[in-house]
Write an enzyme that holds these catalytic residues in place. Structure first.
Site, PDB file in Angstrom:
ATOM      1  N   ALA A   1       0.830  -1.207   0.000  1.00 53.13           N
ATOM      2  CA  ALA A   1       0.000   0.000   0.000  1.00 53.13           C
ATOM      3  C   ALA A   1       0.866   1.260   0.000  1.00 53.13           C
ATOM      4  O   ALA A   1       0.620   2.187  -0.782  1.00 53.13           O
ATOM      5  CB  ALA A   1      -0.925   0.001   1.220  1.00 53.13           C
ATOM      6  N   GLU A   2       1.872   1.318   0.863  1.00 56.12           N
ATOM      7  CA  GLU A   2       2.696   2.525   0.924  1.00 56.12           C
ATOM      8  C   GLU A   2       3.497   2.727  -0.353  1.00 56.12           C
ATOM      9  O   GLU A   2       3.668   3.845  -0.819  1.00 56.12           O
ATOM     10  CB  GLU A   2       3.632   2.508   2.137  1.00 56.12           C
ATOM     11  N   THR A   3       3.950   1.636  -0.949  1.00 56.33           N
ATOM     12  CA  THR A   3       4.680   1.739  -2.213  1.00 56.33           C
ATOM     13  C   THR A   3       3.792   2.350  -3.296  1.00 56.33           C
ATOM     14  O   THR A   3       4.185   3.319  -3.964  1.00 56.33           O
ATOM     15  CB  THR A   3       5.181   0.350  -2.661  1.00 56.33           C
TER      16      THR A   3
END
Length: 164
Positions: free
Chosen positions: A74-76
């Site tokens: 998700a953060e990527t």
């Protein structure tokens, strides 16, 4: 999993970064952690970022996809969208990540799709929906990134990370 896929970027974005001598694919990759986890970015624009990650190798002791692995995916994806929104004059730095895990997954590939919730001058927020191979939602995440101006040391790091 070992084969590298070409990320699709809008042509105007490719041209903008190429004019600066920056390899866009290297700059907007999953990074060292994402590479270790098998994250592949398939499509990337400020409007939509799509990526995949294998469940195998990213599980917790019960054999389920680790919640932290979902957070990495998700953060990527949200960071890539934020960076593309910010453009070449900004750096996106994650300041808030929220993940809700809906169901367990034991095998296969999960796919994340990041879409913008807010794209401003100083922050960008993306919703990331991670689904299993049957299209069932595994995790819903929200990432907010601070968009700050590129400084001289940032420009050196960006050029180094992108092989320039």
């Amino acid at each position: 999993m070992g084969e590298q896929q070409q990320v699709e970027f809008p042509q105007e974005v490719v041209d903008e970064y190429a004019a600066l001598g920056v390899d866009l694919g290297a700059l907007f990759s999953a990074g060292h952690l994402g590479t270790r986890m098998g994250v592949q970015i398939l499509e990337a624009s400020a409007e939509r970022v799509v990526g995949t990650m294998p469940v195998e190798g990213n599980t917790q002791p019960y054999g389920l996809l680790h919640g932290g692995a979902s957070a990495v995916l998700a953060e990527t994806l949200g960071s890539v969208g934020s960076m593309l929104h910010g453009g070449t004059a900004k750096i996106a730095v994650g300041v808030d990540l929220n993940c809700t895990h809906h169901r367990g997954v034991r095998s296969g590939l999960v796919t994340g799709v990041a879409t913008p919730v807010h794209r401003g001058r100083s922050t960008a927020t993306y919703e990331i929906v991670i689904s299993d191979e049957d299209g069932k939602r595994v995790c819903t995440a929200r990432l907010t990134c601070l968009l700050r101006d590129v400084g001289p040391k940032d420009a050196e790091r960006v050029a180094g990370a992108a092989g320039g």
